[in-house]
Motif scaffolding. Structure first.
Motif: not given
Length: 372
Positions: A2-6, A364, A112, A115, A109, A368
């Protein structure tokens, strides 16, 4: 993936790093931390990496009053050729959710979380110590933050990850330690919170630990909380005994923590065709094995110490010296193999070792919001 926005906010005030030869466990922390919030009706939100800093909480935050909190412990290792490894981190976040379920904390999650941890490690990569036996200890934890004096699950939480460069957990290192069998206090009971990794389990152990240290013992061996006769854990570790060629460890029963190092040791022994069994084992059986001369080795296992050999047990004022107070051959082989897998010096036939790859994770990170 998944494209996690951190979001990442880098510190402008970097701290001096400690000498790798004089690391105290859990005393020094890296420049950054991960944090994410939970709000009832919204869920988990705003995952971010920020400079390491104090947490500001209302005095009525429920964590202070009702102990609704869980945590984990794992490590990052720097290999001889400069690679960064994690050891079975998926199991840690899976166990964190198991603890969450017991403490009525919302599930996280797990992808998440992993990551976020990888990104945090890359930000503070130069904090991983290089000396032999050292590592970067990682402490994910969740606290209930709702300002409410009411005995009910909180509606607000924070999930935080902090990291600390560490050496050996025990001052004795890999040398055998002396353990007192606890006869008055109990750590946990089946049906309680013993199989969850929550702070209350550890605060309730402090008194027995204090008593043991006063008489010269490093830790206590916990017996079950109902009959006070069956072996459960040693200090904050799982425990193993080698009796007449067979390795025995207490079966998980609802009051014993399902240790990731424990599971790894069991798998290693099976891989080596060493007889290993999980079952109830009484302190009387251990004593009889000692009297019969077949109590060959004993050791504790856990993330912090990895393996801690036991050289002596104090039981009803009698000292049970194990293997002449020396580390056993199998215990040493297990320690050498497991730490070798963790730091990349030995083959990993189980796929336990995960590399924190800057190239893969950087993609990744840059997807973000990066704030410098």
């Amino acid at each position: 993936m998944k494209n996690y926005q951190i979001e990442t906010i880098l510190s402008t005030n970097r701290k001096p790093k400690p000498d790798s030869a004089h690391l105290e466990f859990g005393r020094t922390f890296t420049d950054h931390m991960f944090i994410m919030d939970y709000t009832e009706g919204t869920g988990w939100h705003d995952p971010r990496i920020i400079p390491y800093q104090p947490i500001s909480l209302d005095p009525s935050s429920m964590v202070f009053h009702y102990g609704q909190t869980v945590f984990e412990g794992l490590k990052a290792y720097l290999s001889e050729d400069g690679k960064v490894f994690l050891f079975r981190p998926d199991r840690n976040f899976n166990r964190l959710n198991h603890s969450n379920a017991r403490l009525c904390i919302p599930q996280i999650d797990e992808e998440l979380a992993l990551e976020a941890l990888k990104q945090l490690i890359l930000v503070d990569r130069d904090w991983i110590p290089q000396a032999e036996g050292t590592s970067l200890y990682i402490r994910p934890f969740i606290i209930s933050t709702e300002p409410h004096l009411g005995v009910a699950p909180s509606e607000n939480y924070q999930f935080i990850i902090i990291m600390s460069p560490v050496g050996s957990y025990y001052k004795e290192g890999i040398h055998p330690v002396k353990i007192a069998v606890e006869q008055q206090y109990v750590r946990a009971v089946a049906g309680g919170t013993g199989e969850a990794k929550t702070g209350g389990n550890y605060s309730s152990s402090l008194k027995a630990q204090e008593v043991a240290e006063k008489v010269g013992y490093s830790q206590v061996l916990w017996l079950d909380g109902r009959e006070n006769k069956y072996v459960e854990e040693v200090g904050s570790m799982n425990i193993f005994f080698k009796i007449n060629g067979q390795v025995v460890t207490p079966a998980l029963n609802g009051s014993i923590l399902a240790g990731i190092t424990r599971d790894s040791i069991i798998q290693l022994l099976k891989h080596w065709n060493v007889p290993v069994v999980e079952r109830r084992i009484s302190i009387d059986e251990i004593y009889q094995a000692y009297k019969d001369g077949v109590l060959e080795e004993a050791f504790g296992t856990g993330t912090a110490a990895v393996i801690s050999p036991i050289g002596e047990l104090l039981w009803k004022y009698e000292k049970l010296v194990v293997n002449s107070g020396e580390i056993g051959k199998l215990t040493q082989e297990l320690y050498d193999t497991l730490t070798g897998i963790q730091n990349g010096t030995k083959p990993d036939p189980f796929g336990w070792r995960i590399e924190v790859n800057p190239e893969n994770t950087a993609k990744d990170m840059h997807s973000g919001s990066l704030i410098y």
